[in-house]
Design an enzyme around this catalytic site. Structure first.
Site, mmCIF file in Angstrom:
data_model
loop_
_atom_site.group_PDB
_atom_site.id
_atom_site.type_symbol
_atom_site.label_atom_id
_atom_site.label_comp_id
_atom_site.label_asym_id
_atom_site.label_seq_id
_atom_site.Cartn_x
_atom_site.Cartn_y
_atom_site.Cartn_z
ATOM 1 N N PHE A 79 17.346 -62.543 -50.984
ATOM 2 C CA PHE A 79 17.003 -62.230 -49.592
ATOM 3 C C PHE A 79 16.292 -63.404 -48.919
ATOM 4 O O PHE A 79 16.245 -63.466 -47.696
ATOM 5 C CB PHE A 79 16.014 -61.048 -49.536
ATOM 6 N N THR A 132 24.561 -62.692 -43.241
ATOM 7 C CA THR A 132 24.542 -62.107 -41.907
ATOM 8 C C THR A 132 25.923 -62.153 -41.249
ATOM 9 O O THR A 132 26.739 -63.031 -41.581
ATOM 10 C CB THR A 132 23.522 -62.891 -41.037
ATOM 11 N N ASP A 133 26.143 -61.268 -40.286
ATOM 12 C CA ASP A 133 27.387 -61.321 -39.499
ATOM 13 C C ASP A 133 27.404 -62.527 -38.558
ATOM 14 O O ASP A 133 28.457 -62.881 -38.029
ATOM 15 C CB ASP A 133 27.593 -60.016 -38.707
ATOM 16 N N GLU A 134 26.231 -63.155 -38.350
ATOM 17 C CA GLU A 134 26.157 -64.238 -37.359
ATOM 18 C C GLU A 134 26.964 -65.465 -37.779
ATOM 19 O O GLU A 134 27.286 -66.317 -36.944
ATOM 20 C CB GLU A 134 24.686 -64.603 -37.083
ATOM 21 N N TYR A 158 20.211 -71.237 -37.201
ATOM 22 C CA TYR A 158 20.055 -70.174 -38.211
ATOM 23 C C TYR A 158 21.399 -69.813 -38.816
ATOM 24 O O TYR A 158 21.562 -69.835 -40.046
ATOM 25 C CB TYR A 158 19.405 -68.931 -37.570
ATOM 26 N N LYS A 162 22.830 -70.286 -42.670
ATOM 27 C CA LYS A 162 23.278 -69.159 -43.509
ATOM 28 C C LYS A 162 24.738 -69.375 -43.929
ATOM 29 O O LYS A 162 25.108 -69.088 -45.071
ATOM 30 C CB LYS A 162 23.132 -67.835 -42.759
ATOM 31 N N HIS A 293 23.295 -68.576 -26.762
ATOM 32 C CA HIS A 293 23.176 -67.153 -27.124
ATOM 33 C C HIS A 293 24.548 -66.524 -27.387
ATOM 34 O O HIS A 293 25.388 -66.468 -26.493
ATOM 35 C CB HIS A 293 22.485 -66.432 -25.963
HETATM 36 P P1 NAD Z 1 12.311 -62.037 -43.161
HETATM 37 O O1 NAD Z 1 12.147 -63.297 -42.377
HETATM 38 O O2 NAD Z 1 11.618 -60.788 -42.707
HETATM 39 O O3 NAD Z 1 11.841 -62.271 -44.677
HETATM 40 C C1 NAD Z 1 12.188 -63.411 -45.392
HETATM 41 C C2 NAD Z 1 11.337 -63.423 -46.676
HETATM 42 O O4 NAD Z 1 11.715 -64.562 -47.451
HETATM 43 C C3 NAD Z 1 9.833 -63.533 -46.406
HETATM 44 O O5 NAD Z 1 9.133 -62.640 -47.246
HETATM 45 C C4 NAD Z 1 9.512 -64.975 -46.776
HETATM 46 O O6 NAD Z 1 8.179 -65.151 -47.213
HETATM 47 C C5 NAD Z 1 10.522 -65.230 -47.876
HETATM 48 N N1 NAD Z 1 10.841 -66.645 -48.060
HETATM 49 C C6 NAD Z 1 11.155 -67.561 -47.101
HETATM 50 N N2 NAD Z 1 11.426 -68.748 -47.674
HETATM 51 C C7 NAD Z 1 11.298 -68.572 -49.015
HETATM 52 C C8 NAD Z 1 11.484 -69.432 -50.143
HETATM 53 N N3 NAD Z 1 11.826 -70.708 -49.981
HETATM 54 N N4 NAD Z 1 11.284 -68.916 -51.371
HETATM 55 C C9 NAD Z 1 10.929 -67.623 -51.548
HETATM 56 N N5 NAD Z 1 10.737 -66.774 -50.514
HETATM 57 C C10 NAD Z 1 10.934 -67.243 -49.277
HETATM 58 O O7 NAD Z 1 13.874 -61.821 -43.271
HETATM 59 P P2 NAD Z 1 14.707 -60.463 -43.342
HETATM 60 O O8 NAD Z 1 14.983 -59.995 -41.972
HETATM 61 O O9 NAD Z 1 14.079 -59.560 -44.327
HETATM 62 O O10 NAD Z 1 16.073 -61.018 -43.920
HETATM 63 C C11 NAD Z 1 16.328 -61.075 -45.333
HETATM 64 C C12 NAD Z 1 17.697 -61.668 -45.575
HETATM 65 O O11 NAD Z 1 18.684 -60.865 -44.931
HETATM 66 C C13 NAD Z 1 17.865 -63.069 -44.987
HETATM 67 O O12 NAD Z 1 18.632 -63.828 -45.895
HETATM 68 C C14 NAD Z 1 18.621 -62.842 -43.688
HETATM 69 O O13 NAD Z 1 19.419 -63.965 -43.367
HETATM 70 C C15 NAD Z 1 19.475 -61.657 -44.062
HETATM 71 N N6 NAD Z 1 19.866 -60.779 -42.937
HETATM 72 C C16 NAD Z 1 18.920 -60.311 -42.072
HETATM 73 C C17 NAD Z 1 19.290 -59.441 -41.048
HETATM 74 C C18 NAD Z 1 18.278 -58.865 -40.090
HETATM 75 O O14 NAD Z 1 18.674 -58.183 -39.127
HETATM 76 N N7 NAD Z 1 16.993 -59.063 -40.294
HETATM 77 C C19 NAD Z 1 20.635 -59.071 -40.920
HETATM 78 C C20 NAD Z 1 21.572 -59.565 -41.837
HETATM 79 C C21 NAD Z 1 21.164 -60.417 -42.852
HETATM 80 P P1 TYD Z 2 16.883 -60.817 -32.562
HETATM 81 O O1 TYD Z 2 16.137 -59.581 -32.931
HETATM 82 O O2 TYD Z 2 16.138 -62.112 -32.487
HETATM 83 O O3 TYD Z 2 18.124 -60.921 -33.565
HETATM 84 P P2 TYD Z 2 19.423 -61.919 -33.519
HETATM 85 O O4 TYD Z 2 19.191 -63.000 -32.543
HETATM 86 O O5 TYD Z 2 19.459 -62.399 -34.922
HETATM 87 O O6 TYD Z 2 20.571 -61.022 -33.151
HETATM 88 O O7 TYD Z 2 17.581 -60.577 -31.145
HETATM 89 C C1 TYD Z 2 18.466 -59.502 -30.950
HETATM 90 C C2 TYD Z 2 19.031 -59.641 -29.548
HETATM 91 O O8 TYD Z 2 17.967 -59.427 -28.611
HETATM 92 C C3 TYD Z 2 19.583 -61.026 -29.260
HETATM 93 O O9 TYD Z 2 20.727 -60.897 -28.424
HETATM 94 C C4 TYD Z 2 18.458 -61.710 -28.481
HETATM 95 C C5 TYD Z 2 17.795 -60.557 -27.759
HETATM 96 N N1 TYD Z 2 16.347 -60.708 -27.513
HETATM 97 C C6 TYD Z 2 15.839 -60.512 -26.228
HETATM 98 O O10 TYD Z 2 16.575 -60.231 -25.264
HETATM 99 N N2 TYD Z 2 14.503 -60.648 -26.028
HETATM 100 C C7 TYD Z 2 13.642 -60.975 -27.041
HETATM 101 O O11 TYD Z 2 12.415 -61.118 -26.801
HETATM 102 C C8 TYD Z 2 14.179 -61.142 -28.373
HETATM 103 C C9 TYD Z 2 13.287 -61.502 -29.528
HETATM 104 C C10 TYD Z 2 15.537 -60.997 -28.555
#
Ligand code: NAD
Ligand code: TYD
Length: 353
Positions: A79, A132-134, A158, A162, A293
């Site tokens: 993760f 991620t889907d991104e 980002y 990924k 964006h």
């Molecule tokens: P997050 O930013 O909340 O957490 C990331 C964690 O990784 C943190 O605890 C941080 O301390 C740890 N970390 C960062 N660098 C590190 C390193 N070098 N070694 C060990 N630990 C490290 O992220 P999240 O939202 O929980 O996302 C987790 C994973 O899921 C990521 O790989 C992200 O790309 C992927 N993801 C996230 C989303 C989302 O909507 N949040 C969606 C799809 C995929």
């Molecule tokens: P975000 O939660 O940062 O996720 P991601 O960019 O990875 O999809 O943002 C979700 C969507 O919301 C994205 O289109 C950007 C928008 N956004 C705002 O409009 N205002 C904000 O303050 C933030 C953080 C995101």
């Protein structure tokens, strides 16, 4: 046991908690505790011998090698990442360092460990990479949703970092035979989401009486999945996914940002009405758009359903209500991650080790 990286972050912490709620198989949790990592997320596991926390960087090859040799996990779930698009625009280097170099070093340490395992252990071992889907880029309004066959067209630092990590994982399978799995998931929401991301930021700003900043016209579309459903998908892929395959994970929940923000406002009007009798939606403020964006993401999760029988349990209505309720019930958590008090505690506790 299994070995998790980034298990103190948003999704990782939910995964560790759900895992230990469902099974007694221990988890070794390696986390660097960046600003996004928070041991408070795991406070209910205090004193639980099934959770072994290790503070450190997945890019620290010697540390990872030592932990793998000591605990001999049957699987690694990755993760750990820098995960916020806006931060990647301001400072892309951390994203390359963590998401690309960090994943590379982790793969190398895992490959060395896996090579040292018995033939049986090698066969049953899995490296699951959470992505991620991104990585697929941006869709037009009438494009079909992303399938696993879509081209990679990442647009932000980002998503590019990924995408690079996904390619490394793929290559470590094809070149070295490492038994890998990759999941590409849509936007998650739920408990422990750091309040720099859209949904928690809107909840936290709303109740603090602050503006709710919507980028551009607010009509960018994301697919939203409740975090516990992402965790159940990862568990299922780990259990039964075909080696070398990727699985898209999504909630069948495409919504424009402005609709998300208005839904959050309406729930807060119901659960914590403003004292001045006004509506939270009055705090919505349109601000300058994010550079580059992506307009729309949408996930076709049929492969995961067809092959592994996974479906999300929550609808957006049930998930977003749970989420808003969680934030209203955990204002201490919000205060701690915002104030920096938690970071101070980490350097006191670990002394920068
Ligand atoms: P997050 O930013 O909340 O957490 C990331 C964690 O990784 C943190 O605890 C941080 O301390 C740890 N970390 C960062 N660098 C590190 C390193 N070098 N070694 C060990 N630990 C490290 O992220 P999240 O939202 O929980 O996302 C987790 C994973 O899921 C990521 O790989 C992200 O790309 C992927 N993801 C996230 C989303 C989302 O909507 N949040 C969606 C799809 C995929
Ligand atoms: P975000 O939660 O940062 O996720 P991601 O960019 O990875 O999809 O943002 C979700 C969507 O919301 C994205 O289109 C950007 C928008 N956004 C705002 O409009 N205002 C904000 O303050 C933030 C953080 C995101």
């Amino acid at each position: 046991m299994i070995f998790v990286t980034g298990g103190a972050g948003f999704i990782g912490a939910n995964f560790v908690l759900d895992w230990l709620g469902a099974t007694d198989e221990p988890v070794v949790n390696l986390d660097k505790l960046t600003y996004a990592g928070n041991l408070q997320n795991l406070s209910t596991l205090q004193g639980d011998a099934r959770h072994v926390f290790a503070h450190g960087d997945m890019g620290d090859s010697a540390l990872v090698a030592r932990l793998l040799a000591e605990h001999r996990p049957r699987a690694v779930v990755n993760f750990a990442a820098e995960s916020h698009v806006d931060r990647s625009i301001h400072g892309p280097e951390d994203f390359v360092q963590t998401n690309v170099i960090g994943t590379f070093r982790l793969l190398e340490a895992v490959r060395a460990y896996w090579s040292s395992c018995s033939a049986d252990e090698q066969r049953s071992f899995r490296f699951l990479h959470v992505s991620t889907d991104e990585v697929y880029g941006s869709l037009a309004a009438d494009d079909p949703a992303f399938t696993e066959d879509n081209k990679y067209e990442p647009n932000s630092p980002y998503s590019a970092s990924k995408a690079a990590s996904d390619h490394l994982v793929r290559a470590w399978h094809h070149t070295y035979g490492l038994p890998v799995l990759t999941t590409n998931c849509s936007n998650n929401y739920g408990p422990f989401h750091f309040p720099e991301k859209l949904i928690p930021l809107m909840i936290v700003n709303a109740i603090a009486g602050k503006p709710l900043p919507v980028y551009g016209d607010g009509m960018q579309v994301r697919d939203w999945l409740y975090v516990k459903d992402h965790c159940s998908a990862i568990r299922r892929v780990l259990e039964a996914g075909r080696i070398g395959e990727t699985y898209n994970v999504g909630g069948w929940n495409e919504k424009p940002n402005i609709e998300i923000v208005k839904t959050v406002c309406a729930l807060l009007d119901e659960l914590r009405p403003r004292t001045d009798g006004k509506r939270y939606a009055e705090q919505i403020t349109y601000v300058t758009d994010r550079p580059g964006h992506d307009r729309r993401y949408a996930i076709d999760a049929r492969k995961l359903e067809r092959e592994l029988g996974w479906k999300p349990a929550e609808t957006f209505d049930t998930g977003i209500r749970k989420t808003v309720e969680w934030y209203l019930a955990h204002e201490d958590w919000v205060r701690n991650v915002q104030s920096g008090a938690y970071r101070d505690w980490v350097s006191k506790q670990y002394g920068g080790a």
